[in-house]
Design an enzyme around this catalytic site. Structure first.
Site, mmCIF file in Angstrom:
data_model
loop_
_atom_site.group_PDB
_atom_site.id
_atom_site.type_symbol
_atom_site.label_atom_id
_atom_site.label_comp_id
_atom_site.label_asym_id
_atom_site.label_seq_id
_atom_site.Cartn_x
_atom_site.Cartn_y
_atom_site.Cartn_z
ATOM 1 C CG ASP A 15 -1.960 -1.109 1.176
ATOM 2 O OD1 ASP A 15 -2.128 -1.691 0.092
ATOM 3 O OD2 ASP A 15 -2.584 -1.393 2.202
ATOM 4 C CD GLU A 281 -1.654 -2.098 -7.163
ATOM 5 O OE1 GLU A 281 -1.806 -0.975 -7.671
ATOM 6 O OE2 GLU A 281 -2.468 -2.615 -6.359
#
Length: 400
Positions: A15, A281
């Site tokens: 994140d 990610e």
């Protein structure tokens, strides 16, 4: 423009990694970004020098009504991954021309992304009543928000590979020659890394035996295999493998535990290696831009839905690849993620209990081989897509 980016660190570094890269890209383009984060500790190694135009602020400051009263929200508020900005800050967004409010979602290659990208969600109650936020989905098609890619990225990579790769590796403590083959590993705890090290070691021994004397070149696989291990799970798993007595050919395969690398240095690691094993990610996208053979270790979910997410990513990334190559690389990806070949969510949920043997690894050693070329071709296709920050700035300008 002034951007307020809100981030909660759930676990690992994904994140805050995405949010920091977003903020630095905005700052480099002349914007100002305030990153509101509940745990900024990872930035001590991820971004020790900070970044132009980026200010890190404590989440608690925006949470306190007294402190929030002195805060003027910027032109844009980014709610990263549905993190719910503090009520005190939301109340400050109530003004005749409120900031554009965007929920930046996780990256996915699944079909729902195109349907959901750009949708608005009016708020009917609470301190943000009367405002609306819109959903922005990164993705791989023109109907999505694209991928984070800062200007000049490919030129930086080309310059690094032409002039800086060997000196950088040596400064890192990796005495690699041009003939050596390098693998980077950044994985979660459940990775079958020991099985892969067995396979890489056997492969390295075979390559050394097969190479004619004096023929080591940049493109031939005659050198050693060097495995560059990021701190944490990758290093621990490799050390456990070696402690079991399985590192039997150190003359062919070497292990190199690395220090924690800032984001900018992590890019160099991916560019320097011939095969990259990445997780999360941000790292997955950077591996795409590296244009090298890579394996993505997806975050495992208890219900097994990560199997469908991984398959969607494979379908996008390997679209147009020769069938034999796609099948071979897909088997490698699924094995590293412990997902059976005839996978599905139900099977994936129990896959870790019944690990399969490591498949034959696709040819990653040849810099001009099919996997390497297909990776470069796939990168070229995504480079033709407008990058995320460019799309995001246009998106908020028209969000009125």
């Amino acid at each position: 423009m002034l951007w307020d980016v809100f981030c909660r660190v759930i676990d690992n570094f994904g994140d805050i990694g995405v949010c920091w890269r977003l903020c630095t890209d905005l700052g480099a383009r002349g914007h100002t970004a305030r990153l509101w984060v509940d745990d900024a500790s990872a930035l001590a190694w991820m971004a020790p020098q900070g970044a132009r135009g980026v200010e890190v602020r404590a989440w608690a400051e925006a949470e306190s009504p007294e402190a929030a009263a002195a805060i003027t929200p910027g032109d844009v508020v980014i709610e990263a991954f549905g993190c719910n900005p503090p009520d005190a800050f939301l109340a400050r967004m109530q003004r005749p021309q409120p900031p554009a409010w965007v929920n930046l979602e996780y990256l996915s290659a699944e079909d729902y992304v195109e349907r959901s990208h750009g949708l608005a969600s009016p708020v009917f109650s609470g301190p943000a009543a009367g405002l609306r936020k819109r959903f922005f989905y990164p993705g791989f098609t023109p109907a999505t928000g694209g991928l984070l890619r800062e200007p000049g990225l490919m030129a930086r990579q080309a310059d690094f590979l032409a002039h800086q790769r060997q000196p950088w590796l040596h400064r890192l403590g990796v005495p690699a020659s041009e003939a050596d083959r390098l693998v980077s590993v950044f994985c979660y705890a459940g990775a079958p890394l020991g099985d892969w090290l067995d396979a890489l070691q056997a492969e390295a021994l075979q390559a050394t035996c097969d190479a004619p004397a004096g023929t080591a070149t940049v493109t031939s696989p005659a050198g050693m295999t060097r495995v560059l291990l990021t701190p944490g799970h990758a290093t621990s798993l490799a050390q456990a493998w070696a402690a079991q007595g399985r590192h039997t050919a150190p003359q062919a395969l070497a292990l190199h535990p690395l220090p924690a690398l800032p984001q900018t240095e992590f890019d160099l690691l991916l560019w320097a290696c011939h095969l990259n094993i990445v997780r999360g990610e941000d790292s997955a996208v950077r591996a795409l831009w590296a244009g090298r053979p890579h394996v993505w270790h997806i975050y495992q979910q208890d219900d097994g839905v990560h199997a469908d997410k991984l398959d969607a990513f494979i379908a996008r990334w390997m679209q147009g690849w020769p069938a034999a190559l796609r099948d071979e690389v897909q088997r490698c990806w699924r094995h590293f993620n412990q997902i059976p070949a005839e996978f599905g969510a139900a099977l994936a949920a129990t896959a870790m209990a019944t690990p399969a043997p490591c498949p034959r690894l696709a040819d990653w050693r040849n810099a001009n081989g099919a996997w390497a070329q297909a990776s470069r071709d796939a990168r070229a296709a995504w480079l033709a897509q407008t990058d995320l920050v460019t799309q995001l700035t246009h998106f908020v300008a028209g969000s009125g």
